[in-house]
Write an enzyme that holds these catalytic residues in place. Sequence first.
Site, PDB file in Angstrom:
ATOM      1  N   ARG A 107       0.841  -1.189   0.000  1.00  0.00           N
ATOM      2  CA  ARG A 107       0.000   0.000   0.000  1.00  0.00           C
ATOM      3  C   ARG A 107       0.885   1.250   0.000  1.00  0.00           C
ATOM      4  O   ARG A 107       2.015   1.223   0.497  1.00  0.00           O
ATOM      5  CB  ARG A 107      -0.919   0.003   1.218  1.00  0.00           C
ATOM      6  CG  ARG A 107      -1.901  -1.161   1.247  1.00  0.00           C
ATOM      7  CD  ARG A 107      -2.774  -1.113   2.489  1.00  0.00           C
ATOM      8  NE  ARG A 107      -3.732  -2.209   2.504  1.00  0.00           N
ATOM      9  CZ  ARG A 107      -3.507  -3.405   3.021  1.00  0.00           C
ATOM     10  NH1 ARG A 107      -2.334  -3.665   3.597  1.00  0.00           N
ATOM     11  NH2 ARG A 107      -4.433  -4.356   2.989  1.00  0.00           N
ATOM     12  N   ARG A 156      -1.512  -2.620  -6.906  1.00  0.00           N
ATOM     13  CA  ARG A 156      -1.950  -3.842  -6.237  1.00  0.00           C
ATOM     14  C   ARG A 156      -2.967  -4.589  -7.101  1.00  0.00           C
ATOM     15  O   ARG A 156      -2.903  -5.813  -7.259  1.00  0.00           O
ATOM     16  CB  ARG A 156      -2.554  -3.494  -4.871  1.00  0.00           C
ATOM     17  CG  ARG A 156      -1.533  -2.955  -3.895  1.00  0.00           C
ATOM     18  CD  ARG A 156      -2.174  -2.289  -2.666  1.00  0.00           C
ATOM     19  NE  ARG A 156      -2.998  -3.192  -1.889  1.00  0.00           N
ATOM     20  CZ  ARG A 156      -2.530  -4.063  -1.000  1.00  0.00           C
ATOM     21  NH1 ARG A 156      -1.222  -4.192  -0.811  1.00  0.00           N
ATOM     22  NH2 ARG A 156      -3.358  -4.825  -0.300  1.00  0.00           N
ATOM     23  N   HIS A 190      -3.861  -9.145   2.599  1.00  0.00           N
ATOM     24  CA  HIS A 190      -5.291  -9.214   2.854  1.00  0.00           C
ATOM     25  C   HIS A 190      -5.509 -10.144   4.028  1.00  0.00           C
ATOM     26  O   HIS A 190      -4.902 -11.218   4.100  1.00  0.00           O
ATOM     27  CB  HIS A 190      -6.034  -9.754   1.632  1.00  0.00           C
ATOM     28  CG  HIS A 190      -6.134  -8.762   0.519  1.00  0.00           C
ATOM     29  ND1 HIS A 190      -6.530  -9.102  -0.748  1.00  0.00           N
ATOM     30  CD2 HIS A 190      -5.879  -7.423   0.496  1.00  0.00           C
ATOM     31  CE1 HIS A 190      -6.517  -8.019  -1.521  1.00  0.00           C
ATOM     32  NE2 HIS A 190      -6.126  -6.999  -0.788  1.00  0.00           N
ATOM     33  N   LYS A 241      -2.487  -1.815   7.558  1.00  0.00           N
ATOM     34  CA  LYS A 241      -3.882  -1.375   7.595  1.00  0.00           C
ATOM     35  C   LYS A 241      -4.664  -2.052   8.718  1.00  0.00           C
ATOM     36  O   LYS A 241      -5.348  -1.386   9.499  1.00  0.00           O
ATOM     37  CB  LYS A 241      -4.545  -1.659   6.248  1.00  0.00           C
ATOM     38  CG  LYS A 241      -6.025  -1.264   6.189  1.00  0.00           C
ATOM     39  CD  LYS A 241      -6.607  -1.590   4.827  1.00  0.00           C
ATOM     40  CE  LYS A 241      -8.083  -1.228   4.786  1.00  0.00           C
ATOM     41  NZ  LYS A 241      -8.689  -1.564   3.466  1.00  0.00           N
TER      42      LYS A 241
END
Length: 408
Positions: free
Chosen positions: A247, A347, A370, A274
Amino acid sequence: MPRLTKPLTATEVKTAKPKDRNYKLSDGGGLFLLVQPSGSKLWRMKFRFNGKEGLLSFGQYPDVSLMDARKKRDESREMIVAGIDPREARKARIEANRAKTEYTFERIARDWHTDKLPEWQPVTARNTLNRLELDIFPVLGNLPIADITHQQIIDVLKAIELRAAETARRLKSTLSRIFSYAIQRGIIRHNPIPDLIDVLNKVNKQHFAAIKPSELGPFLRTLETNRARLFFPTQVAVSLMMMTFVRTSELIGAEWPEIDLNNGIWRIPWQRMKMGKRKINPDMTDHRIDLPSQAVTLLRDLKAVTGSGRYLFPNQRGHDKPMSNGAILMVLRRMGYQGKMTGHGFRTLAASALEELGYRREVIDRALAHKERNKIQAAYFRADFMAERKKMLQDWADYLDELREKNQ
């Protein structure tokens, strides 16, 4: 036969004189005037409800006249006949009046906001309150939350939608949470927002702009022709983002202690990830990236330039801060890809291209950091996919080199 009580006259009430102790003047039906030594004259009503004796207070004479006191007595007797405790009915009226004066929408919204602060990141708390103060409080803030109508909500949301459809959609969700909060506090009984299903126009979800895998070759050629216009750290940042597809925030905030050049590993602390930034149940797992050889070479060259500082990509205006969040977007704009590609688009691009190259989706997802919802599977993924992820990143970097050579 019960003894009949002679009703009081207005003159008797007015001329009643205080004595050494309290005394009563009865009017019938349980109503009486309590005269105190201080001279105060208080209306009271004695009654029985469900076999138990109770006492009501109707106020003080002359603020409450004989006629008014009798009216209150008759209303109370009607409630008793209907099976309603007049004391509970009075409490309900008082609470309703209190709700209208104290429980305004703004007050409840601010209480809700305060209660949510421990769960939110500062930016979420700030943005949520700013939107309420700008668009909602000026219209609904002073209204009792219990009295706000569907039409009032519709009017304010439609006005916002004309200016910013996505903001209107988010505020509708925020309003629903505030009304739900008021229900939980016992202030209102109904949340009006779920009734407003079709009030706002549907907003097509906008994904981050990203080029297709078939467009990657021309993109790399354009990047090569623009390298001379970029600072070396910026060149490395774009290349590293393409090879690792982290990211944007994870890239620009990268610090040199995270990089192990000898072993080719970049370990991003969970606090910068995140899912690690969540206040509720953060994922406290560092994200490991096994760097391809091309990335290691670039980082060795970069260390000679920025290695004396904290950040891999320091801000040009002050090395005590990282690169600007818009630096990658600026590069893409110079390349002519504004609106076609974003930092997050790398991404999306990598995920699509790697699937086309035959890599399993679960391996790609772990490389993208993820979160796997199933905790058992998540532990398995971290332990078992590292070798595949390492090979995948090296293959991806080699693939980028091949495309770059073909398009030179």
